[in-house]
Design an enzyme around this catalytic site. Structure first.
Site, PDB file in Angstrom:
ATOM      1  N   LYS A  47       0.837  -1.205   0.000  1.00 19.59           N
ATOM      2  CA  LYS A  47       0.000   0.000   0.000  1.00 19.59           C
ATOM      3  C   LYS A  47       0.875   1.259   0.000  1.00 19.59           C
ATOM      4  CE  LYS A  47      -1.666   1.545   4.080  1.00 19.59           C
ATOM      5  NZ  LYS A  47      -1.266   2.958   4.289  1.00 19.59           N
ATOM      6  N   ASN A  48       1.902   1.273   0.854  1.00 19.55           N
ATOM      7  CA  ASN A  48       2.700   2.486   1.002  1.00 19.55           C
ATOM      8  C   ASN A  48       3.657   2.736  -0.168  1.00 19.55           C
ATOM      9  OD1 ASN A  48       1.374   2.980   3.335  1.00 19.55           O
ATOM     10  ND2 ASN A  48       3.115   2.644   4.705  1.00 19.55           N
ATOM     11  N   CYS A  71      -4.371  12.789  13.135  1.00 25.78           N
ATOM     12  CA  CYS A  71      -5.049  11.501  13.054  1.00 25.78           C
ATOM     13  C   CYS A  71      -4.826  10.780  14.372  1.00 25.78           C
ATOM     14  CB  CYS A  71      -4.546  10.678  11.881  1.00 25.78           C
ATOM     15  SG  CYS A  71      -2.885  10.083  12.110  1.00 25.78           S
ATOM     16  N   ARG A 107       0.894  14.740  13.143  1.00 28.42           N
ATOM     17  CA  ARG A 107       1.361  14.540  11.769  1.00 28.42           C
ATOM     18  C   ARG A 107       1.290  15.800  10.903  1.00 28.42           C
ATOM     19  NH1 ARG A 107      -0.657   8.639   9.916  1.00 28.42           N
ATOM     20  NH2 ARG A 107       1.209   8.680   8.656  1.00 28.42           N
ATOM     21  N   PRO A 108       2.098  16.806  11.244  1.00 26.29           N
ATOM     22  CA  PRO A 108       2.113  18.036  10.438  1.00 26.29           C
ATOM     23  C   PRO A 108       2.706  17.814   9.047  1.00 26.29           C
ATOM     24  CG  PRO A 108       3.855  18.084  12.092  1.00 26.29           C
ATOM     25  CD  PRO A 108       3.077  16.811  12.322  1.00 26.29           C
ATOM     26  N   LEU A 153       7.197  20.258   6.837  1.00 25.50           N
ATOM     27  CA  LEU A 153       8.444  19.999   6.111  1.00 25.50           C
ATOM     28  C   LEU A 153       8.193  19.903   4.601  1.00 25.50           C
ATOM     29  CD1 LEU A 153       9.971  17.390   8.589  1.00 25.50           C
ATOM     30  CD2 LEU A 153      10.490  19.836   8.427  1.00 25.50           C
ATOM     31  N   ASP A 163       5.343   0.902  11.901  1.00 32.86           N
ATOM     32  CA  ASP A 163       4.145   0.194  11.435  1.00 32.86           C
ATOM     33  C   ASP A 163       4.112  -1.268  11.895  1.00 32.86           C
ATOM     34  OD1 ASP A 163       3.300   2.489  10.236  1.00 32.86           O
ATOM     35  OD2 ASP A 163       3.758   1.889   8.186  1.00 32.86           O
ATOM     36  N   LEU A 180       8.547   7.623  16.628  1.00 33.69           N
ATOM     37  CA  LEU A 180       8.113   8.395  15.458  1.00 33.69           C
ATOM     38  C   LEU A 180       6.795   9.134  15.661  1.00 33.69           C
ATOM     39  CD1 LEU A 180       9.183   6.258  12.394  1.00 33.69           C
ATOM     40  CD2 LEU A 180      10.303   8.181  13.445  1.00 33.69           C
ATOM     41  N   ARG A 210      -8.516  -0.509   5.320  1.00 35.61           N
ATOM     42  CA  ARG A 210      -7.727   0.531   4.636  1.00 35.61           C
ATOM     43  C   ARG A 210      -6.415  -0.020   4.114  1.00 35.61           C
ATOM     44  NH1 ARG A 210      -6.047   4.799   8.319  1.00 35.61           N
ATOM     45  NH2 ARG A 210      -4.633   4.959   6.553  1.00 35.61           N
TER      46      ARG A 210
END
Ligand code: UD1
Length: 420
Positions: free
Chosen positions: A22-23, A116, A121-122, A125, A307, A329, A399
């Site tokens: 997926k990623n 989320c 999670r900005p 950057l 993950d 993280l 998802r």
């Protein structure tokens, strides 16, 4: 709403095929915007996040033809550059369209993704780097409005922090920019490597692929022409099934995997006492009676992946002694702790460290999935809990895991999708 009903206590046996990552697929779907011709993607995972991003392209005017685990996306017909809130709010990774839309169309509006479940999670950057490439960016009405009327210009970007999505957005933006972009402190996940490779194969000169310093020579606005792209195997899905083998003391074979990408997870499993047979692109995990405890610190690739943190926490519940799991993280990625404790686990949290103590038995209960990987941790624990566990809110699972219950069922698990 669907939920999964699992009867614990079965030993698993057999083999399954791992789906496309997926990623890896998400940034590659976004990268198709860099082309005005049809792009064929194969080994696409059949999961909701992929459908959501393709729907976003569809809304922008792209033409999409679906096949069996594949699709052809033609972005030659894009007639809007506004990524609307309704889609972006469903999936943060939609922000990946920002770099390619801006690079190809010189302007775009992308809804701010917001926070989320696992943290703030900005995207500061991503924005700072695009500004350094000459973009004018304004945040208004919940949207990032970006423009670069004369096109983006290559420059030296130094990321303060390693960011997967940020690196991907800038790689894509740099591909159509004027001149050379250097990205220092780039992420180097396998998914980033595949993104670089498909862009390189489309004619863009990229040096440093797989390292933390990338140099990209842009085409000065000329759209790319991609070859057919086969998505790499999903290392997180594969790691989750290795954990299923370890927790149930089973022999399971996974086909279509890349063992190199799974090194960090396999090293931890080896520390716990597990062993593997690797044969080409297949891995077999062999049963081990008593698993050892481990200490884990999540970090960027090639370190231990955040993950996989929740799945290893589930595994640590049944290991001898105490395991310490530190999440570096994301600030809030421990929502599964209280749900695992509902099944009888003994997990204590202090700041970003979880201490997991062995319990003799887990007991089935109703539990709630809180995010994608937390969902799979609950399922792993349920596989060894006494009695029935009902895992609710599995839309998180859908998802990112293709047919999880079908795959577990084929391995002999007692698992069923039910409607509430
Ligand atoms: C990606 C993965 C996700 C994985 C994560 C870390 C996808 C679709 N998602 O998410 O599964 O858990 O990498 O491996 O590939 N950060 C900032 N400012 C920014 C960007 C990031 O402060 O502009 C911070 C984040 O809040 C986080 C850290 O940097 O604390 C890493 O985030 P990042 O690598 O960007 O994760 P994602 O790309 O969102």
């Amino acid at each position: 709403m669907d939920y999964l009903k699992i009867e614990g206590g079965e030993t698993l046996k057999g083999s399954i095929t791992i789906s496309g990552a997926k990623n890896a697929a998400l940034p590659i779907i976004a990268a198709t915007i860099l082309s005005d011709k049809g792009v064929t993607l194969t080994n696409l995972p059949n999961v909701i996040d992929i459908k959501t991003l393709i729907k976003l392209l569809d809304i922008l005017g792209a033409k999409v033809k679906y096949g069996e685990k594949s699709c052809i996306i033609n972005n030659g017909t894009i007639n809007s550059t506004k990524a609307v809130y309704e889609i972006v709010s469903q999936m943060r990774a939609s922000i990946l369209v920002l770099g390619p839309l801006l690079a190809r169309f010189k302007e775009c509006e992308v809804s701010l993704p917001g926070g989320c479940a696992i943290g703030q999670r900005p995207i500061d950057l991503h924005l700072k780097a695009l500004e350094a490439m000459g973009a004018k960016i304004e945040i208004k009405g919940g949207y990032v409005k970006a423009e670069a009327p004369n096109g983006l210009v290559g420059t030296k970007i130094i990321f303060d922090k390693i960011t997967v999505g940020g690196t991907e957005n800038i790689i894509m933006a740099a591909s159509l920019a004027k001149g050379t972009t250097t990205i220092i402190n780039a992420a180097k996940e396998p998914e980033i490597i595949q993104l670089c490779e498909i862009i390189r194969d489309a004619g863009v000169k990229i040096d440093g692929i797989g390292t933390s310093e990338l140099t990209i020579e842009g085409t000065d606005g000329k759209p790319l022409k991609f070859n057919e792209i086969e998505i790499i195997p999903d290392r997180i899905e594969a790691g989750t099934y290795l954990c299923a083998g370890a927790i149930t003391n089973s022999t399971i074979t996974l086909h279509k995997v890349n063992a190199e990408h799974l090194r960090a997870s396999m090293n931890k499993l080896e520390e716990m006492g597990c062993s593997f047979d690797i044969d080409g692109d297949s891995i077999t995990i062999k049963p081990v009676k008593n698993l050892n405890s481990v200490n884990i610190v999540t970090t960027e690739y090639p370190g231990f992946p955040t993950d996989m943190q929740a799945q290893f926490m589930a595994l640590s519940i049944i290991t001898e002694g105490e395991s310490l799991i530190e999440e570096r993280l994301f600030e809030n990625r421990f929502m599964h702790v209280s749900e695992l404790n509902r099944l009888g686990a003994n997990i204590w949290l202090k700041g970003n460290i979880a201490a997991v103590h062995k319990v003799e038995e887990l007991y089935g209960a109703d539990v709630m999935a809180t995010d994608l990987r937390a969902s799979s941790a609950l399922i792993l624990a349920a596989l060894v809990a006494n009695g029935t566990t009902n895992v609710h809110r599995i839309y998180h699972l859908d998802r990112g895991y293709e047919d999880l219950e079908g795959k577990l069922l084929s391995l002999g698990a007692k698992i069923q999708r039910c409607k509430a």
